[in-house]
Every structure is written in structure tokens, then in C-alpha cells.
Enzyme design. Structure first.
Site, short mmCIF file in Angstrom:
data_model
loop_
_atom_site.label_atom_id
_atom_site.label_comp_id
_atom_site.label_asym_id
_atom_site.label_seq_id
_atom_site.Cartn_x
_atom_site.Cartn_y
_atom_site.Cartn_z
N LYS A 67 0.77 -1.33 -0.07
CA LYS A 67 0.00 0.05 -0.10
C LYS A 67 0.97 1.33 -0.04
O LYS A 67 1.94 1.36 0.42
CB LYS A 67 -0.73 0.05 1.14
CG LYS A 67 -1.69 -1.27 1.46
CD LYS A 67 -2.32 -1.17 2.94
CE LYS A 67 -2.74 -2.80 3.24
NZ LYS A 67 -3.01 -2.70 4.74
N SER A 84 -6.76 1.59 8.95
CA SER A 84 -5.98 2.83 8.76
C SER A 84 -6.37 3.61 7.48
O SER A 84 -6.48 4.77 7.80
CB SER A 84 -4.50 2.30 8.53
OG SER A 84 -4.35 1.67 9.75
O1 PNS Z 1 -1.12 -4.31 7.74
P1 PNS Z 1 -0.99 -5.24 6.60
O2 PNS Z 1 -0.45 -4.02 5.40
O3 PNS Z 1 -2.18 -5.79 6.18
O4 PNS Z 1 0.13 -6.05 6.81
C1 PNS Z 1 0.77 -7.02 5.88
C2 PNS Z 1 1.72 -7.70 6.10
C3 PNS Z 1 2.90 -6.88 6.64
C4 PNS Z 1 1.47 -8.86 7.40
C5 PNS Z 1 2.46 -8.54 4.86
O5 PNS Z 1 2.42 -7.49 3.95
C6 PNS Z 1 3.73 -9.01 5.19
O6 PNS Z 1 4.03 -10.19 5.93
N1 PNS Z 1 4.63 -8.58 4.55
C7 PNS Z 1 6.06 -9.03 4.56
C8 PNS Z 1 6.58 -9.56 3.16
C9 PNS Z 1 5.70 -10.76 3.04
O7 PNS Z 1 6.14 -11.68 3.88
N2 PNS Z 1 4.99 -11.03 2.28
C10 PNS Z 1 3.91 -12.01 2.25
C11 PNS Z 1 4.22 -13.36 1.15
S1 PNS Z 1 3.21 -14.58 1.36
#
Ligand code: PNS
Length: 164
Positions: free
Chosen positions: A42, A132
Site C-alpha cells: 500500500k 488505517s
Molecule cells: O497491515 P497489513 O498491510 O495488512 O500487513 C501485511 C503484512 C505486513 C503482514 C504482509 O504484507 C507481510 O507479511 N509483508 C512482509 C513480506 C511478506 O512476507 N509477504 C507475504 C508473502 S506470502
């Protein structure tokens, strides 16, 4: 404290909904590490240091600072969890719209790291539609924020949108 249970997210910024989930996780696990991801799919309003600081201040204002630590991470969630020895992560599930995304992420994370498990918690009814994104939109029009975020986040949003 070396919390083995983490609550990852963008936290841009932390809302009452996040604190609701953190409180429920504490009821189950007794301690928690809130992990603020550096980069997100995002578009972000606050940089990672600001998001981390606002999460830390919110946790303190909610009186959870003794059982919750806040830090940031970069890269894949499963790599970060392996590095820090965490096996469980917590996520909030609001309406069914969250389900598809969380389900996909859970199964992919499990494929990458089978020893890691996600635990999904539902917030109270009053926080079901809180996000958010909605908070930022309300803040951008100068709307009432006091029941949506903690005071530290409210003043950061007011400052960001030029009202202070
Ligand atoms: O608050 P959000 O944006 O919904 O959180 C998403 C989050 C941080 C949990 C997710 O984007 C994440 O784990 N990001 C790190 C990179 C990763 O591992 N991506 C998922 C691959 S399956």
C-alpha cells in the site's frame, strides 16, 4: 522480553482496531511483539520509524507497554520470524473481505515455512469497519478521530494534514 508471538502489519498508523487485536492476543499469549513492516504493497503516509514510534506510543497510552514490544522488520515475514525465533503470528480478521487475502497469505507463508502458524482474531463489533485507510481519510477532512486512534496518533495525523 523476547516475545515468540508477533503481530505483523503496516500500522499506517496504529488504530484502536489494532489495539483491540493486541489486547486479545495478550489474553491468550501473555506477551506480544508488534512488528512494523518497512515496505508495504500500500501507499504509506508515515515512514517506518514514524509508524514504529506511533505504535509504541499507542501501546503505552493503552497501558500495554509492559507486555508488548514494538520493532520494525524488512523482507519476508517468515524469514524475519525464523531469524527471531517466533513461531506464531497474530492477525485481525474483520469482515469477510479480509478473509481472502489472509487465507492466501497464510497458505503461502505455510508453504515457505511449515513450522509457522497464523492465529486470526476478530475485533469487537465497534472496530469491525475500522481501518488505517478509513482513519486517514477521516483525518484528511478534519473529522473526529478520538474513538478511532490513540491521542499520539491523532496529533500526528492532525500535524500531517496541516491542522496543528
Ligand atoms: O497491515 P497489513 O498491510 O495488512 O500487513 C501485511 C503484512 C505486513 C503482514 C504482509 O504484507 C507481510 O507479511 N509483508 C512482509 C513480506 C511478506 O512476507 N509477504 C507475504 C508473502 S506470502
Amino acid at each position: 522480553m523476547s516475545a515468540r508471538v508477533i503481530y505483523p502489519g503496516s500500522f499506517d498508523p496504529m488504530t484502536m482496531g489494532h489495539l483491540d487485536i493486541a489486547g486479545r492476543a495478550l489474553e491468550i499469549f501473555g506477551e506480544l511483539k508488534i512488528s512494523v513492516v518497512r515496505r508495504s504493497r500500500k501507499e504509506l503516509l508515515f515512514d517506518v520509524k514514524e509508524r514504529e514510534e506511533l505504535a509504541r506510543l499507542s501501546v503505552a497510552e493503552a497501558g500495554m507497554e509492559e507486555k508488548v514490544v514494538v520493532e520494525s522488520f524488512e523482507g519476508l515475514l517468515v524469514d524475519y520470524m525464523r531469524r527471531t525465533g517466533a513461531r506464531i503470528f497474530v492477525r485481525g480478521l474483520r469482515a469477510t473481505s479480509d478473509f481472502e487475502y489472509e487465507f492466501q497469505m497464510e497458505l503461502m507463508n505455510r508453504r515457505l515455512a511449515p513450522e509457522i502458524t497464523g492465529v486470526y482474531l476478530m475485533p469487537s463489533e465497534s472496530n469491525i469497519y475500522l481501518s488505517s485507510t478509513v482513519v486517514k481519510e477521516i483525518a484528511s477532512y478534519g473529522g473526529e478521530l478520538s474513538t478511532l486512534v490513540m491521542p499520539a496518533v491523532e496529533s500526528a495525523l492532525r500535524e500531517r494534514f496541516g491542522e496543528e
